[in-house]
Motif scaffolding. Sequence first.
Motif, PDB file in Angstrom:
ATOM      1  N   LEU A   1       9.563 -25.670  -2.488  1.00  0.00           N
ATOM      2  CA  LEU A   1      10.493 -26.747  -2.815  1.00  0.00           C
ATOM      3  C   LEU A   1      10.680 -26.791  -4.326  1.00  0.00           C
ATOM      4  O   LEU A   1       9.733 -26.564  -5.092  1.00  0.00           O
ATOM      5  CB  LEU A   1       9.962 -28.097  -2.328  1.00  0.00           C
ATOM      6  CG  LEU A   1       9.802 -28.270  -0.812  1.00  0.00           C
ATOM      7  CD1 LEU A   1       9.249 -29.656  -0.497  1.00  0.00           C
ATOM      8  CD2 LEU A   1      11.134 -28.049  -0.093  1.00  0.00           C
ATOM      9  N   VAL A   2      11.927 -27.105  -4.752  1.00  0.00           N
ATOM     10  CA  VAL A   2      12.236 -27.184  -6.181  1.00  0.00           C
ATOM     11  C   VAL A   2      12.961 -28.495  -6.453  1.00  0.00           C
ATOM     12  O   VAL A   2      13.508 -29.124  -5.540  1.00  0.00           O
ATOM     13  CB  VAL A   2      13.093 -25.986  -6.646  1.00  0.00           C
ATOM     14  CG1 VAL A   2      12.400 -24.671  -6.327  1.00  0.00           C
ATOM     15  CG2 VAL A   2      14.483 -26.025  -6.016  1.00  0.00           C
TER      16      VAL A   2
ATOM     17  N   THR B   1      19.683 -22.392  -2.819  1.00  0.00           N
ATOM     18  CA  THR B   1      18.887 -23.575  -2.499  1.00  0.00           C
ATOM     19  C   THR B   1      19.574 -24.378  -1.406  1.00  0.00           C
ATOM     20  O   THR B   1      20.793 -24.300  -1.219  1.00  0.00           O
ATOM     21  CB  THR B   1      18.691 -24.475  -3.732  1.00  0.00           C
ATOM     22  OG1 THR B   1      19.966 -24.913  -4.204  1.00  0.00           O
ATOM     23  CG2 THR B   1      17.941 -23.746  -4.823  1.00  0.00           C
ATOM     24  N   ARG B   2      18.798 -25.158  -0.721  1.00  0.00           N
ATOM     25  CA  ARG B   2      19.291 -26.053   0.324  1.00  0.00           C
ATOM     26  C   ARG B   2      18.911 -27.475  -0.072  1.00  0.00           C
ATOM     27  O   ARG B   2      17.738 -27.779  -0.261  1.00  0.00           O
ATOM     28  CB  ARG B   2      18.642 -25.671   1.651  1.00  0.00           C
ATOM     29  CG  ARG B   2      18.978 -26.586   2.820  1.00  0.00           C
ATOM     30  CD  ARG B   2      18.101 -26.200   3.995  1.00  0.00           C
ATOM     31  NE  ARG B   2      18.463 -26.889   5.221  1.00  0.00           N
ATOM     32  CZ  ARG B   2      17.787 -26.768   6.363  1.00  0.00           C
ATOM     33  NH1 ARG B   2      16.722 -25.979   6.413  1.00  0.00           N
ATOM     34  NH2 ARG B   2      18.171 -27.421   7.446  1.00  0.00           N
ATOM     35  N   ARG B   3      19.891 -28.316  -0.237  1.00  0.00           N
ATOM     36  CA  ARG B   3      19.650 -29.690  -0.672  1.00  0.00           C
ATOM     37  C   ARG B   3      19.016 -30.489   0.463  1.00  0.00           C
ATOM     38  O   ARG B   3      19.497 -30.490   1.595  1.00  0.00           O
ATOM     39  CB  ARG B   3      20.971 -30.321  -1.104  1.00  0.00           C
ATOM     40  CG  ARG B   3      20.869 -31.768  -1.536  1.00  0.00           C
ATOM     41  CD  ARG B   3      22.140 -32.195  -2.251  1.00  0.00           C
ATOM     42  NE  ARG B   3      23.334 -31.844  -1.491  1.00  0.00           N
ATOM     43  CZ  ARG B   3      23.857 -32.594  -0.521  1.00  0.00           C
ATOM     44  NH1 ARG B   3      23.289 -33.742  -0.183  1.00  0.00           N
ATOM     45  NH2 ARG B   3      24.954 -32.203   0.112  1.00  0.00           N
ATOM     46  N   LEU B   4      17.931 -31.212   0.135  1.00  0.00           N
ATOM     47  CA  LEU B   4      17.219 -32.009   1.134  1.00  0.00           C
ATOM     48  C   LEU B   4      17.343 -33.505   0.893  1.00  0.00           C
ATOM     49  O   LEU B   4      16.928 -34.296   1.743  1.00  0.00           O
ATOM     50  CB  LEU B   4      15.731 -31.628   1.158  1.00  0.00           C
ATOM     51  CG  LEU B   4      15.412 -30.153   1.422  1.00  0.00           C
ATOM     52  CD1 LEU B   4      13.911 -29.948   1.504  1.00  0.00           C
ATOM     53  CD2 LEU B   4      16.095 -29.663   2.692  1.00  0.00           C
ATOM     54  N   GLY B   5      17.865 -33.910  -0.269  1.00  0.00           N
ATOM     55  CA  GLY B   5      18.061 -35.329  -0.526  1.00  0.00           C
ATOM     56  C   GLY B   5      17.192 -35.843  -1.658  1.00  0.00           C
ATOM     57  O   GLY B   5      16.515 -35.081  -2.356  1.00  0.00           O
TER      58      GLY B   5
ATOM     59  N   SER C   1      15.279 -35.250  -6.850  1.00  0.00           N
ATOM     60  CA  SER C   1      16.203 -34.539  -5.968  1.00  0.00           C
ATOM     61  C   SER C   1      15.498 -33.278  -5.486  1.00  0.00           C
ATOM     62  O   SER C   1      15.129 -32.418  -6.289  1.00  0.00           O
ATOM     63  CB  SER C   1      17.485 -34.180  -6.725  1.00  0.00           C
ATOM     64  OG  SER C   1      18.347 -33.419  -5.913  1.00  0.00           O
ATOM     65  N   VAL C   2      15.295 -33.173  -4.175  1.00  0.00           N
ATOM     66  CA  VAL C   2      14.473 -32.099  -3.616  1.00  0.00           C
ATOM     67  C   VAL C   2      15.363 -31.057  -2.948  1.00  0.00           C
ATOM     68  O   VAL C   2      16.312 -31.399  -2.229  1.00  0.00           O
ATOM     69  CB  VAL C   2      13.457 -32.664  -2.599  1.00  0.00           C
ATOM     70  CG1 VAL C   2      12.604 -31.546  -2.004  1.00  0.00           C
ATOM     71  CG2 VAL C   2      12.564 -33.706  -3.276  1.00  0.00           C
TER      72      VAL C   2
ATOM     73  N   PRO D   1      26.211 -25.895   5.913  1.00  0.00           N
ATOM     74  CA  PRO D   1      27.186 -26.999   5.956  1.00  0.00           C
ATOM     75  C   PRO D   1      26.747 -28.146   6.862  1.00  0.00           C
ATOM     76  O   PRO D   1      26.860 -29.324   6.496  1.00  0.00           O
ATOM     77  CB  PRO D   1      28.455 -26.320   6.469  1.00  0.00           C
ATOM     78  CG  PRO D   1      28.310 -24.889   6.043  1.00  0.00           C
ATOM     79  CD  PRO D   1      26.860 -24.600   6.194  1.00  0.00           C
ATOM     80  N   THR D   2      26.267 -27.823   8.062  1.00  0.00           N
ATOM     81  CA  THR D   2      25.820 -28.878   8.973  1.00  0.00           C
ATOM     82  C   THR D   2      24.617 -29.618   8.399  1.00  0.00           C
ATOM     83  O   THR D   2      24.513 -30.852   8.486  1.00  0.00           O
ATOM     84  CB  THR D   2      25.464 -28.274  10.343  1.00  0.00           C
ATOM     85  OG1 THR D   2      26.615 -27.615  10.880  1.00  0.00           O
ATOM     86  CG2 THR D   2      24.993 -29.347  11.308  1.00  0.00           C
ATOM     87  N   SER D   3      23.697 -28.865   7.803  1.00  0.00           N
ATOM     88  CA  SER D   3      22.508 -29.482   7.214  1.00  0.00           C
ATOM     89  C   SER D   3      22.892 -30.452   6.104  1.00  0.00           C
ATOM     90  O   SER D   3      22.407 -31.596   6.066  1.00  0.00           O
ATOM     91  CB  SER D   3      21.575 -28.398   6.670  1.00  0.00           C
ATOM     92  OG  SER D   3      20.474 -28.969   5.997  1.00  0.00           O
ATOM     93  N   HIS D   4      23.775 -30.024   5.192  1.00  0.00           N
ATOM     94  CA  HIS D   4      24.175 -30.887   4.085  1.00  0.00           C
ATOM     95  C   HIS D   4      24.963 -32.103   4.572  1.00  0.00           C
ATOM     96  O   HIS D   4      24.816 -33.208   4.031  1.00  0.00           O
ATOM     97  CB  HIS D   4      24.990 -30.084   3.072  1.00  0.00           C
ATOM     98  CG  HIS D   4      24.143 -29.189   2.208  1.00  0.00           C
ATOM     99  ND1 HIS D   4      24.679 -28.345   1.264  1.00  0.00           N
ATOM    100  CD2 HIS D   4      22.790 -29.006   2.150  1.00  0.00           C
ATOM    101  CE1 HIS D   4      23.702 -27.686   0.658  1.00  0.00           C
ATOM    102  NE2 HIS D   4      22.551 -28.069   1.189  1.00  0.00           N
TER     103      HIS D   4
END
Length: 598
Positions: free
Chosen positions: A488-489, A508-512, A524-525, A540-543
Amino acid sequence: MVGNEPQTCTHLANLTKRQLMADLTAQGPERADRWRRQLRASNPIILGREEGTWSVPWDNRVSRKHARLQWNGQALQVEALPNRPNPIFFRGEPHDHFRAEVGDRFVIGSTSFTISADAVNVTIDLPRPASQQTFSAQHLRQVAFRHARQQIEALSRLPEIVAGAVNDQELCVRLVNLVLTGITSAHAVAVVRGALAAEPVKVLHWDHTESRHSSFQPSGQLIEASLEQQEGILHLWDRSSEATPYTIDEECDWAFCIPVPGTSCDRWAIYVAGQAGATNLRPDDFQDYLKFVQLVATTVGNVCDLRLLQRRTTSLSSFFSPPVRDALAVSDPEVALAPREANVSVLFCDLRGFSRESERSSDDLFDLLNRVGGSLGIMTRKILDYGGVIGDFHGDSAMGFWGWPISQGDDVIPACRTALEIRSELEAAASDRHAMSGFRVGIGIATGQAVAGKIGTVDQVKVTVFGPVVNVAARLEGMTRRFGSAILVDGQTAEAIERITPQDSLATRRLGNFRPYGMASTVSVHQLMTAADLAATDIPTSHSGIDAFADGDWKRAAELFHELPQSDPVRNFFLAYLQQHNGNVPEQWDGIVELDSK
């Protein structure tokens, strides 16, 4: 009981005697064959031709291990060791065991050993010198020796003397002996340290020629003046004056002091006193002596500073990658490694499964230790391979950082590539047959301003980094357990990745937004991914699901998360969070998830 009283009284009387500070002086056939060392009431000393600091290398009639010596504070017990071919003579007779007191002398081969308790006291109560002359280091370097065969021969031994000194005390012993050898008219030589705060001038070591038997009183004023001016100063006293003694004692009519340059011998100086045996002395008559001691002092100061630098470099080499070490080699390490503010990327890496494997391997903990060591070796090697600095190291975790002492400009990228390679190598080792099986890894990376630098002492030193960014990286590493994600970053790291690298390299994948346990700030993770990870994830679905979740549309968020594969740990985290709250959005919801534990 009555019969034991005299013995008891004698024993008590011995205990009340003052412990003497005594030295043992060895003197061989040549002036240079000499040393003077302090006797201590501790472990026995082995005297011999090859016995470290108590060796007598110039005398082949002294065995490698010839005698055992024990100082008890009042006398020296001497015991000849077996298989030594030559006897020990004491008071003209060979002895295997004897007790020698202060003033006594014993002989082995052509070397005599004398026990002395001469006093040395730095004093300021001295008569004014008839003449005083200051000699700068530059002046002494420029002038030539006039009659210096003795000094040049002594200087030829200087590299061996410095190289053989295992500590400062031994170095002082060797320096004093060298100067006594090089200046035949010197009656006494001392290595001194100038006053420090509440401490007065201290004599680190001293010695005198056999012709001297009185106490030695170096001039404190001469020492302090030489150290303050950082120049050699010579004092001459008038022997013809009958009004006052011309010097410290009746055997000396001159003295000079030369400071030792450098930081490792801070406020050291070499003090020499002697008798010229002539009237109408002139300062120029001592030019060879001063130049000789100046060369000795400068060489010793430079070599000791070099040794100090080598110790520091060696102690720090394990923290830095080769490119960083090469860059530091052409700069002043004290400046380059000084703590300063820098923009850094910090990586925290923790080995998972250690407790479980400890239980499984309770009957073979050495094997477990080797496995953990191998896993930590992967972490630290990858940090160094990508130009990072090892900032900390614990039993099952490591911390590295980039951006100090030398920034690569895109320090986020090597930090992220390090994390991905650590993950890849440990995952490849996850098979049951591999020595490092059973371990997983969690990694957190954060980027921001921090203070990085070297802390510690000369012999115990480390480099580290301080600041909120370090705490963020540590919290992100802990959060990997919740998300089932290896890496995680934070937001600043993710922004740099998007700005610098193409998506087919890193992503990267934004997690919130989250508020980690124990922190007041929001983080912001993001999940660090490779191109292969990205292709296998419906970003796209994840975000969209995360956006709906943050906006408080939890019904829509649940629908979107259910569209993701059941194997997706991020999907499962958010669905579990929604279920925990029964799908009801908390009052005053701000889109930030507060974590109640690490």
